[in-house]
Scaffold this active site. Structure first.
Site, PDB file in Angstrom:
ATOM      1  N   LEU A   1     -63.761  -9.105  25.302  1.00 22.45           N
ATOM      2  CA  LEU A   1     -63.057  -8.885  26.572  1.00 22.45           C
ATOM      3  C   LEU A   1     -61.586  -8.498  26.427  1.00 22.45           C
ATOM      4  CD1 LEU A   1     -64.594 -11.713  28.802  1.00 22.45           C
ATOM      5  CD2 LEU A   1     -65.310  -9.314  28.572  1.00 22.45           C
ATOM      6  N   ASP A   2     -61.102  -8.273  25.206  1.00 15.10           N
ATOM      7  CA  ASP A   2     -59.718  -7.814  25.068  1.00 15.10           C
ATOM      8  C   ASP A   2     -59.576  -6.900  23.855  1.00 15.10           C
ATOM      9  OD1 ASP A   2     -57.115  -7.634  26.014  1.00 15.10           O
ATOM     10  OD2 ASP A   2     -56.399  -9.369  24.873  1.00 15.10           O
ATOM     11  N   LEU A   3     -60.562  -6.030  23.676  1.00 14.01           N
ATOM     12  CA  LEU A   3     -60.486  -5.078  22.577  1.00 14.01           C
ATOM     13  C   LEU A   3     -59.498  -3.978  22.940  1.00 14.01           C
ATOM     14  CD1 LEU A   3     -61.701  -4.610  19.781  1.00 14.01           C
ATOM     15  CD2 LEU A   3     -63.331  -3.053  20.851  1.00 14.01           C
TER      16      LEU A   3
END
Length: 305
Positions: free
Chosen positions: A144-146
């Site tokens: 969820l935070d690539l």
């Protein structure tokens, strides 16, 4: 009447021992809720990286729990494209010991290089990111935070960092992640699936290939981790909530071909990741196969690992 400024404790000085067996060599970074240090491990006789909750946030139990959860995940996980954690401490301070990585983040690399990465390098990077995300999804987690600043590359080998906001698929509050990198469904809030991480791969490859992100240029606002109860930010700040704050909700990503000429199959793979509808994006396995098909030579991969 003026409001007195809140005094923030300074970072630990070199020579300090945050936990037994580790000595601070230098302070590397301070984020909205974390301090990151270069430390010496007496047991391993080498340098390591330590992440710890900032002193002014240690009364936030959910924030501390989030860091410890990330550390325990990374201790348990074993994958060549994920950073490793060696130890996790919950006292005297919440702290995670990570391997020291050589190389540089993609965000630094993109701005340092005078020439953009070749199409083959972009595709190979994508295959490696797919490999890491495939493994995470198999462990029941979404990253969820690539984004480029969460990927370190050394001589063509990529490693994904930061599971601080990772969570299982399912309902999630609006706005968890980094403003310019959020999938539309992350911005709106609601059920999240592996398609949100496919979006993250697309955002990362787009920026590496084109030199800039498709949305919110220059805006790297990050949301602190949120607790499990009530889905409120751990520090009580107001984040997310209004769709019109997010350009990726208002419109579609400009095709990568408008920013850079790429081989057709590679451009189509990147554009496919950035479809507004999650069901229209490729699966990680499909994306791996599409990226692999653009690579030269007999060593190409044909399926997700």
């Amino acid at each position: 009447m003026s409001v007195p400024a809140v005094r923030t404790a300074p970072p630990l000085a070199p020579g300090t021992r945050p936990v037994p067996g580790y000595e601070v060599l230098a302070h590397l970074a301070r984020t909205g809720w974390l301090d990151v240090y270069d430390v010496w491990s007496e047991e391993r006789d080498c340098r390591c990286v330590v992440k710890t909750v900032r002193p002014d946030h240690r009364d936030q139990e959910q924030m501390c729990d989030q860091l410890l959860r990330e550390g325990r995940w990374l201790e348990a996980f074993t994958h060549p494209h994920l950073v490793r954690a060696y130890e996790t401490f919950d006292s005297p301070v919440p702290l995670v010991v990570l391997e020291t990585l050589t190389g540089e983040t993609l965000s630094h690399l993109v701005h340092r290089l005078r020439r953009r990465l070749s199409a083959a390098d972009v595709a190979l990077l994508g295959v490696q990111l797919c490999s890491a995300l495939h493994y995470l999804h198999g462990q029941g987690l979404l990253h969820l935070d690539l984004k480029p600043s969460n990927v370190v590359v050394d001589r063509g080998h990529a490693k994904v960092l930061d599971l601080s906001i990772a969570r299982p698929p399912g309902p999630a509050p609006a706005g968890v992640g980094t403003f310019r990198c959020l999938a539309p469904e992350q911005a709106r809030g609601g059920p999240l699936s592996a398609a949100a991480d496919v979006w993250g791969i697309g955002i990362t490859l787009y920026e590496v290939a084109a030199g800039d992100a498709p949305f919110g240029r220059g805006d790297s606002r990050e949301v602190p981790p949120r607790g499990e109860e009530g889905d409120e930010p751990c520090d009580g700040s107001v984040t997310g909530g209004r769709d019109d704050r997010y350009p990726q909700v208002e419109g579609t990503a400009p095709p990568i071909g408008l920013r850079r000429r790429l081989p057709g199959r590679l451009a189509a793979a990147i554009d496919g990741c950035l479809q507004a509808d999650p069901s229209s994006r490729p699966s990680v396995a499909e994306l791996t196969a599409a990226l692999d098909a653009t690579l030269p030579g007999p060593g190409r991969r044909t399926a997700c690992p």
